[in-house]
Design a protein around this motif. Sequence first.
Motif, short mmCIF file in Angstrom:
data_model
loop_
_atom_site.label_atom_id
_atom_site.label_comp_id
_atom_site.label_asym_id
_atom_site.label_seq_id
_atom_site.Cartn_x
_atom_site.Cartn_y
_atom_site.Cartn_z
N SER A 5 60.21 -15.55 -13.39
CA SER A 5 58.84 -16.25 -13.02
C SER A 5 57.59 -15.54 -13.77
O SER A 5 57.80 -14.30 -13.89
N LEU A 6 56.89 -15.99 -14.12
CA LEU A 6 55.53 -15.61 -14.81
C LEU A 6 54.45 -16.08 -13.88
O LEU A 6 54.31 -17.13 -13.39
N LYS A 7 53.76 -14.96 -13.71
CA LYS A 7 52.46 -15.41 -12.66
C LYS A 7 51.28 -14.47 -12.97
O LYS A 7 51.32 -13.53 -13.81
N GLY A 8 50.21 -14.67 -12.32
CA GLY A 8 49.10 -13.91 -12.60
C GLY A 8 47.72 -14.46 -11.95
O GLY A 8 47.94 -15.44 -11.33
N LEU B 278 38.90 -18.56 -12.27
CA LEU B 278 38.45 -19.86 -13.04
C LEU B 278 39.72 -20.88 -12.43
O LEU B 278 40.99 -20.47 -12.63
N ILE B 279 39.23 -21.80 -11.93
CA ILE B 279 39.82 -23.00 -11.29
C ILE B 279 40.34 -24.02 -12.23
O ILE B 279 39.23 -24.41 -13.04
N GLY B 280 41.61 -24.39 -12.56
CA GLY B 280 42.08 -25.33 -13.40
C GLY B 280 42.26 -24.98 -14.71
O GLY B 280 42.40 -25.71 -15.52
N ALA B 281 42.16 -23.53 -14.91
CA ALA B 281 42.68 -23.18 -16.39
C ALA B 281 44.32 -23.46 -16.62
O ALA B 281 45.10 -23.38 -15.68
N THR B 282 44.33 -23.76 -17.80
CA THR B 282 45.76 -23.93 -18.37
C THR B 282 46.50 -22.98 -18.81
O THR B 282 45.89 -22.13 -19.53
N VAL B 283 47.81 -22.66 -18.31
CA VAL B 283 48.74 -21.79 -18.77
C VAL B 283 49.87 -22.33 -19.23
O VAL B 283 50.55 -23.11 -18.61
N GLY C 250 54.32 -24.69 -18.11
CA GLY C 250 53.04 -24.37 -18.07
C GLY C 250 52.41 -24.50 -16.46
O GLY C 250 53.25 -24.87 -15.77
N ALA C 251 51.42 -24.20 -16.07
CA ALA C 251 50.85 -24.13 -14.96
C ALA C 251 49.28 -24.26 -14.92
O ALA C 251 48.68 -24.04 -15.89
N ILE C 252 48.78 -24.83 -13.97
CA ILE C 252 47.20 -24.85 -13.79
C ILE C 252 46.75 -23.97 -12.53
O ILE C 252 47.41 -23.96 -11.68
N THR C 253 45.84 -23.20 -12.88
CA THR C 253 45.37 -22.34 -11.71
C THR C 253 44.64 -23.04 -10.57
O THR C 253 44.06 -23.81 -10.59
N ASP C 254 45.04 -22.50 -9.22
CA ASP C 254 44.55 -22.86 -8.21
C ASP C 254 43.17 -22.28 -7.85
O ASP C 254 42.58 -21.84 -8.66
N LYS C 255 42.75 -22.70 -6.81
CA LYS C 255 41.39 -22.27 -6.46
C LYS C 255 40.92 -20.75 -6.28
O LYS C 255 39.60 -20.39 -6.33
N ASN C 256 42.09 -19.79 -6.40
CA ASN C 256 41.83 -18.58 -6.43
C ASN C 256 41.85 -17.99 -7.73
O ASN C 256 41.93 -16.92 -8.16
N GLY C 257 42.25 -18.98 -8.82
CA GLY C 257 42.67 -18.42 -10.16
C GLY C 257 43.93 -18.13 -10.50
O GLY C 257 44.24 -17.60 -11.51
N ASN C 258 44.71 -18.17 -9.42
CA ASN C 258 46.26 -17.75 -9.54
C ASN C 258 47.09 -18.96 -10.22
O ASN C 258 46.83 -20.17 -10.01
N TYR C 259 48.29 -18.51 -10.86
CA TYR C 259 49.19 -19.47 -11.52
C TYR C 259 50.49 -18.71 -11.37
O TYR C 259 50.72 -17.58 -11.26
#
Length: 789
Positions: free
Chosen positions: A33-36, A47-52, A62-71
């Motif tokens: 898993s990759l996260k951060g 940053l909410i909704g950033a694309t990774v 890929g993933a989209i960051t949540d309300k805490n900026g986490n992915y």
Amino acid sequence: MKSIRKILMLAFTATLLFLVITNNASAQTVTQSLKGKVFDNETQTPLIGATVVVLGTNPLLGAITDKNGNYKISNVPIGRYNIQFHYLGYNPITLSEILVTSGKEVVNNIGLTESVSQIKEVSVKGYSQKDKPLNTMALISAKTFTVEETRRYAGGMDDPARLVSAFAGVTTGNISDNAISIRGNSPKGVSWRLEGVEIPNPSHFSGANVAGGGFVTIFSSQLLANSDFFTGAFPAEYGNALAGVFDMKLRNGNSEKREHTVQAGMMGIDIASEGPFKKGKNASYLFNYRYSTFSLLTSLGIIPSGEVPTFQDLSFKLSFPTQKAGVFSLWGIGAIDNNSKKDKPDSTKWKYDFDRVKYDWGLKTGALGLSHKIITGSKTYINTVVAVSGIENIMDAKRLNNNLASKPYWYFTDKSGKISTSTFINHKFSAKHTMKAGINYHTLIYKLDLNSAVNDDSETFQNTVKENNSSSFSEFYVQSKFDITENLSINTGINTNYFALNNRFSVDPRLSLKWGFKPKHSLSFGYGKHSQLEELKIYLFSQKVNGNTEYPNKALKVSQAHHFVLGYDWSINDNLRLKIEPYFQFLYGIPGVSKTSYSLINFQQDWSFRNSLENNTHGQNIGIDFTLERFLNHNYYCLVTASVFDSKYMGDDGVWRNTRYNRGFVMNVLVGKEFFIKNNRVIGVNGRLNYMGGERTSPVLVQESLKQKSVVFDESKAFEKQLPAIYNLDLSFSYRINKMKHSSVWSLQIKNALGAPMFSGYFYNYKTREIQNEEVVVIVPSISYKIEF
């Protein structure tokens, strides 16, 4: 040499047997898993909704960051990947060649910088982060280094100080010490910061050979996050340093999953663990304990010494995020070092004077801090650290006289510490303007009892420092960065400091700018006035005059320097960069001895310091640094650095001379290649070749030395002599095996693989009755096995 060959043969045999045994294992689909977290670089807000996106995966992951900026991105096959981060209105970033293994989850916390230009279209290609310092206000003479580099670079020994010795502008002393000289300056001019506060030199056996150096740093690569290294004209937040700055960061433990690492080798045994205190909560722990087996190298004769060194260290970080009160972190590092040596009571076996000396040395070093960061609104955050740090250094040495009686030689007790409070506020006025202002206040507590003999005569054994008191050192700084356009940035700031022991005050302005005058090309300029305190023992040296105790050095001003740096950067392509930095440094007010060539600009180490000093020395360093770096891509990398420089000083005798650290040139070539083979295995081969000018030394007064049976230097010709240029080849080999639930690594590192001789000094030889230029050959192999699960 026979023992070295046996060890190397055993290592290669064990590795080959392991390869044969494990090569028949069936292939498995191994993922990780990759996260951060993704946040605004200036305000630290998520940053909410950033694309990774993990580039190169099929299907694209890929993933989209949540309300805490986490992915979090699950089920990523092991290998190396480019990871792209994108958020509307911000400059995108691509992290290149991130290694994904089965042993641990990959964590990348990324700060994005808001674009200062009007958005016309959405770009999907991000620039590489590898050549950018973490500190956004550092525009010149700064480089970030990653945890992986400390493990991967040959000769790095998982040690940040040894790693940066491969960077442009940096030279080293010898294999047994990690002291570095930056652009011709003394190693004592380097400042170490941890989690935002200044700490004592965090090295095992610090100051043993060189003030500012040691054997290896206390930091474990298991705990380090990416950190910055500065070689000149650094931003205003960094004070009390003349040469350079290490700005070290500790990472947080995994808050979702418990992970562990065990490593055993000839250099030591490491045990690390991290994870959540309670699953489902955000609080986490991370620690590493290391016990040295370094004495094994001595007992096997690999390191020719009668000394018996042992050390151990503990590092940890506990993180406690809250919903409204910010993030609290408790962190610490600590080390216990012991070294002893016996004398030789049979005078017929004496070769050098050191054979007559026995000692016991104990050193404890530590730092403990509580950090707090809180985001107030969308544009501001405040960071505060309260820390306690210090050392306990006790040396008891005795020397055999001509009648074979053991007499006092050295006795030092240094129990020095400080209580530090550091706080700053960072505010982003707009996408173009960010300001940072802070205060650092240190309460200095010291208990010193320093005693030594003069000229090896036990009858002159006397006290030079005996103090039990406290003082303070404080700093205030403010700095602002203006992004005038997307391609033009300027950073201005000022650092002011006050030393209460002698009421000395310094004001140090800083300025830097960077101009991207055309695509992939930029010019930079940096100026900084810098100042630094000396060791407390320098100020507190005392002597008796007409029955009264006087402190001749207590009123010394802080040493100061002006740094001027130009920079040219050319991003030749996405993976290749050329960087050229000419520089000029003018040092002044450096303490020296009246009417002589002696100056602390050349200070290396003096355990029995007893000189009366004045601020009477000037110096200048002029040179140019070159860096050509091919970042890791397609499984190989190359780094070539070169520096040509001239370091001069003028003592109170009015003569310009070479400094001790004026080697003239240094060149490094680092190369590495990874081979991804079947059954989820990776072979790594890395090498480093270092070539630099010889050490500077003063001529020996032979007849006087023979008369005294001790080396006497001609200080009227200080550092006129230069020893021959030296070379050093370091090699490292690794073999990683990825399984479903764990990853293991076999490693072999060899320092000085070609057996180049190392100059250890001039000595009077009791057997030949001559002054001898002593050279030793030290080849250090280090074999280790690590498992991550």
